[in-house]
Design a protein around this motif. Structure first.
Motif, PDB file in Angstrom:
ATOM      1  N   LEU A   1     -14.286   4.544   3.676  1.00 19.34           N
ATOM      2  CA  LEU A   1     -14.934   5.682   3.539  1.00 19.34           C
ATOM      3  C   LEU A   1     -16.083   5.794   2.219  1.00 19.34           C
ATOM      4  O   LEU A   1     -17.384   6.051   2.475  1.00 19.34           O
ATOM      5  CB  LEU A   1     -14.169   6.759   2.964  1.00 19.34           C
TER       6      LEU A   1
ATOM      7  N   ASN B   1      -5.534   4.181  -2.752  1.00 19.89           N
ATOM      8  CA  ASN B   1      -6.950   4.271  -2.094  1.00 19.89           C
ATOM      9  C   ASN B   1      -7.834   3.569  -3.385  1.00 19.89           C
ATOM     10  O   ASN B   1      -8.358   4.268  -4.312  1.00 19.89           O
ATOM     11  CB  ASN B   1      -7.629   5.619  -1.553  1.00 19.89           C
TER      12      ASN B   1
ATOM     13  N   ARG C   1      -9.273  10.738  13.384  1.00 20.77           N
ATOM     14  CA  ARG C   1      -8.619   9.495  13.421  1.00 20.77           C
ATOM     15  C   ARG C   1      -7.239   9.569  14.311  1.00 20.77           C
ATOM     16  O   ARG C   1      -6.431  10.433  13.535  1.00 20.77           O
ATOM     17  CB  ARG C   1      -8.389   8.916  12.064  1.00 20.77           C
TER      18      ARG C   1
ATOM     19  N   TYR D   1      -1.891  -0.649  11.229  1.00 24.90           N
ATOM     20  CA  TYR D   1      -2.139  -1.155   9.803  1.00 24.90           C
ATOM     21  C   TYR D   1      -0.552  -0.963   8.710  1.00 24.90           C
ATOM     22  O   TYR D   1      -0.090  -1.934   8.318  1.00 24.90           O
ATOM     23  CB  TYR D   1      -3.073  -0.759   9.157  1.00 24.90           C
TER      24      TYR D   1
ATOM     25  N   HIS E   1      -3.786  10.284  12.204  1.00 26.01           N
ATOM     26  CA  HIS E   1      -4.293  10.430  10.546  1.00 26.01           C
ATOM     27  C   HIS E   1      -3.318  11.036   9.633  1.00 26.01           C
ATOM     28  O   HIS E   1      -2.956  12.208   9.669  1.00 26.01           O
ATOM     29  CB  HIS E   1      -5.400  11.323  10.583  1.00 26.01           C
TER      30      HIS E   1
ATOM     31  N   TYR F   1     -17.788   4.830  16.127  1.00 26.26           N
ATOM     32  CA  TYR F   1     -18.275   6.275  15.768  1.00 26.26           C
ATOM     33  C   TYR F   1     -19.585   6.795  17.026  1.00 26.26           C
ATOM     34  O   TYR F   1     -19.506   7.919  17.135  1.00 26.26           O
ATOM     35  CB  TYR F   1     -19.302   6.027  14.577  1.00 26.26           C
TER      36      TYR F   1
ATOM     37  N   THR G   1       0.948  -1.057  -0.091  1.00 24.96           N
ATOM     38  CA  THR G   1      -0.053  -0.007  -0.029  1.00 24.96           C
ATOM     39  C   THR G   1       0.767   1.499   0.008  1.00 24.96           C
ATOM     40  O   THR G   1       1.965   1.188   0.632  1.00 24.96           O
ATOM     41  CB  THR G   1      -0.738   0.217   1.179  1.00 24.96           C
ATOM     42  N   ASP G   2       0.441   2.357  -0.453  1.00 25.74           N
ATOM     43  CA  ASP G   2       0.994   3.561  -0.405  1.00 25.74           C
ATOM     44  C   ASP G   2       1.150   4.316   0.891  1.00 25.74           C
ATOM     45  O   ASP G   2       1.852   5.144   1.128  1.00 25.74           O
ATOM     46  CB  ASP G   2       0.159   4.718  -1.396  1.00 25.74           C
TER      47      ASP G   2
HETATM   48  O1  DAU Z   1      -3.889   4.179   0.717  1.00 27.69           O
HETATM   49  C1  DAU Z   1      -4.316   2.747   0.677  1.00 27.69           C
HETATM   50  C2  DAU Z   1      -5.158   2.253   1.582  1.00 27.69           C
HETATM   51  O2  DAU Z   1      -6.404   2.791   1.522  1.00 27.69           O
HETATM   52  C3  DAU Z   1      -5.047   0.853   1.722  1.00 27.69           C
HETATM   53  O3  DAU Z   1      -4.038   0.432   2.191  1.00 27.69           O
HETATM   54  C4  DAU Z   1      -6.057   0.386   3.060  1.00 27.69           C
HETATM   55  O4  DAU Z   1      -6.292  -0.944   3.148  1.00 27.69           O
HETATM   56  C5  DAU Z   1      -7.527   1.144   2.774  1.00 27.69           C
HETATM   57  O5  DAU Z   1      -8.412   0.749   3.743  1.00 27.69           O
HETATM   58  C6  DAU Z   1      -7.406   2.635   2.580  1.00 27.69           C
HETATM   59  O6  DAU Z   1      -6.979   3.230   3.665  1.00 27.69           O
HETATM   60  P1  DAU Z   1      -7.514   4.473   4.258  1.00 27.69           P
HETATM   61  O7  DAU Z   1      -7.465   4.886   5.771  1.00 27.69           O
HETATM   62  O8  DAU Z   1      -7.167   5.604   3.348  1.00 27.69           O
HETATM   63  O9  DAU Z   1      -9.149   4.417   3.782  1.00 27.69           O
HETATM   64  P2  DAU Z   1     -10.487   4.613   4.604  1.00 27.69           P
HETATM   65  O10 DAU Z   1     -11.491   4.430   3.621  1.00 27.69           O
HETATM   66  O11 DAU Z   1     -10.644   4.055   5.798  1.00 27.69           O
HETATM   67  O12 DAU Z   1     -10.421   6.429   4.656  1.00 27.69           O
HETATM   68  C7  DAU Z   1     -10.340   7.247   3.586  1.00 27.69           C
HETATM   69  C8  DAU Z   1     -10.178   8.534   4.053  1.00 27.69           C
HETATM   70  O13 DAU Z   1     -11.396   8.933   4.767  1.00 27.69           O
HETATM   71  C9  DAU Z   1      -9.307   8.361   5.294  1.00 27.69           C
HETATM   72  O14 DAU Z   1      -8.525  10.137   5.181  1.00 27.69           O
HETATM   73  C10 DAU Z   1      -9.807   8.645   6.657  1.00 27.69           C
HETATM   74  C11 DAU Z   1     -11.397   9.141   5.863  1.00 27.69           C
HETATM   75  N1  DAU Z   1     -12.496   8.537   6.799  1.00 27.69           N
HETATM   76  C12 DAU Z   1     -12.625   7.339   6.718  1.00 27.69           C
HETATM   77  C13 DAU Z   1     -13.742   6.674   7.298  1.00 27.69           C
HETATM   78  C14 DAU Z   1     -14.078   5.484   7.346  1.00 27.69           C
HETATM   79  C15 DAU Z   1     -13.544   9.479   7.364  1.00 27.69           C
HETATM   80  O15 DAU Z   1     -13.382  10.792   7.357  1.00 27.69           O
HETATM   81  N2  DAU Z   1     -14.498   8.961   8.112  1.00 27.69           N
HETATM   82  C16 DAU Z   1     -14.682   7.651   7.924  1.00 27.69           C
HETATM   83  O16 DAU Z   1     -15.660   7.023   8.685  1.00 27.69           O
END
Ligand code: DAU
Ligand code: NAD
Length: 345
Positions: free
Chosen positions: A192, A181, A275, A152, A278, A335, A128-129
């Protein structure tokens, strides 16, 4: 003809990868080994379950015996299996972070040992990045240092490093991809995009962390899968390849796009406590994989619209997942308190 082992093939990217391979490499045979954790669903593979080129084995990549059986006769291994959700790795109890270390590091070692014993011709480690950590400006190159900042991403970096050590010490044909992502159909509704789409469809709050200005590079899942396939076929052993969509957007922009596509109001957005740790931005330089002949083939806006449409039309897929007791427990834990203290965006 290749016989490939796809670990984690019942998850989001793995199941899309299986469909891409069976469609685009008709002579290949595919075995999936998957533990079927909360994120692994046999429904994700329903489309291929009766294909004579496809075999499914339920098993844990940390279990050497199960791995030995699944890898029998295989020529290539694609390791997708992982604990993949950053928020779960931050839950604070050993049960959660420990699962990441176990699967994302120890599991890689178990696979490598079996691959070494069998003289596997390619071992593709899906990474992953996030291993680069926060990138305030510019674009990460494959030669940049790994500076992961969550349990992670640290576990994924550990998996990469153990894989690389088998290239150096045992001359094994290891190739690593670092994807950005990823979005598309069959993504578990904790991430997300599927979380916000499915919440919005039910007029529920969209819990946005902090100021929502964190940037991610969004990559359509089939493009990611083709990058992984190309890296395995054309990449150099011992090398890593960045795979990014070139679509840098902040979370607020992504959320607004989702709401626009669903014709829902922005008042659904709730700003909640951020988070921990973050990362504000990830961004990849993808010249190296492009030099092998890879390009993201789909237009971002078109794929976003198609993905949102897919979730709208596949309620029967996501609704049971969201009403599951384990999901509800996770959702409340992550949450509930934050939403009580939330603010309108
Ligand atoms: O960048 C690659 C990565 O992308 C992968 O290695 C991971 O397996 C994958 O889960 C993903 O990680 P992120 O943490 O970036 O993905 P997530 O969908 O959880 O979150 C995307 C962005 O949205 C991040 O900045 C956190 C934000 N977010 C996420 C959730 C779940 C929110 O603001 N609210 C939320 O409820
Ligand atoms: P996912 O959580 O949807 O799927 C993971 C799969 O692995 C599930 O089917 C699960 O059952 C299986 N699994 C977990 N532990 C296992 C074990 N011990 N043994 C066997 N199977 C096990 O994840 P995803 O989003 O499809 O990610 C797949 C891979 O791609 C991961 O390695 C992840 O780090 C990487 N990645 C993901 C993204 C993204 O945006 N989703 C981006 C870059 C890289």
């Amino acid at each position: 003809m290749e016989k490939i082992l796809v670990t984690g093939g019942a998850g989001f990217i793995g199941s899309n990868f299986v469909r891409v391979v069976l469609r685009e490499r008709p002579e290949w045979q595919v075995t999936v080994i998957d533990k079927l954790t909360y994120a692994g669903r046999l429904e994700n593979l329903a489309e291929v379950q009766d294909d004579s080129r496809f075999r499914f084995v339920q098993g844990d990549i940390c279990d050497a015996k199960a791995v030995a059986q699944a890898m029998e006769d295989c020529t290539m291994v694609f390791n997708f299996a992982a604990e993949s959700h950053v928020d779960r790795s931050l839950m604070g109890d050993p049960e959660h972070a420990g699962a990441f270390v176990q699967t994302d590091v120890y599991g890689v070692y178990v696979l490598l040992e079996e691959a070494k014993r069998r003289g596997i011709k390619r071992f593709l480690q899906v990474s992953t990045d996030e291993v680069y950590g926060h990138v305030p400006e510019g674009y990460s190159l494959e030669t940049d240092p790994l500076e992961p900042r969550s349990p992670y991403s640290a576990s994924k970096a550990g998996g990469e490093l153990i894989a690389r050590s088998y290239f150096v010490s045992h001359d094994m044909p290891i190739i690593t991809t670092r994807g950005s992502n990823t979005f598309g159909p069959y993504q578990y509704p904790e991430k997300l995009l599927p979380l916000f789409v499915t919440n919005a469809l039910d007029d529920l709050a969209l819990p946005m962390y902090g100021d929502g200005l964190q940037c991610r590079d969004w990559l359509f899942v089939e493009d990611h899968c083709r990058g992984i396939l190309l890296a395995a076929e054309k990449g150099e052993p011992g090398e890593a390849y960045n795979v990014g969509g070139g679509n840098e957007r902040n979370n607020r922009e992504i959320t607004q796009t989702i709401l626009r596509l669903l014709d829902k109001p922005e008042s659904l957005i709730r700003r909640i406590a951020d988070r921990p740790g973050h990362d504000r931005r990830y961004a990849l330089n993808c010249d190296k994989i492009k030099a092998l002949g890879w390009q993201p083939s789909h237009d971002f806006e078109v794929n976003m619209a198609a993905t949102v449409k897919w979730y709208r039309e596949h309620e029967a897929w996501w609704r049971p997942l969201k009403s599951d007791a384990e999901y509800q427990q996770y959702y409340q834990r992550n949450y509930q308190e934050r939403l009580k203290e939330s603010a309108a965006a």
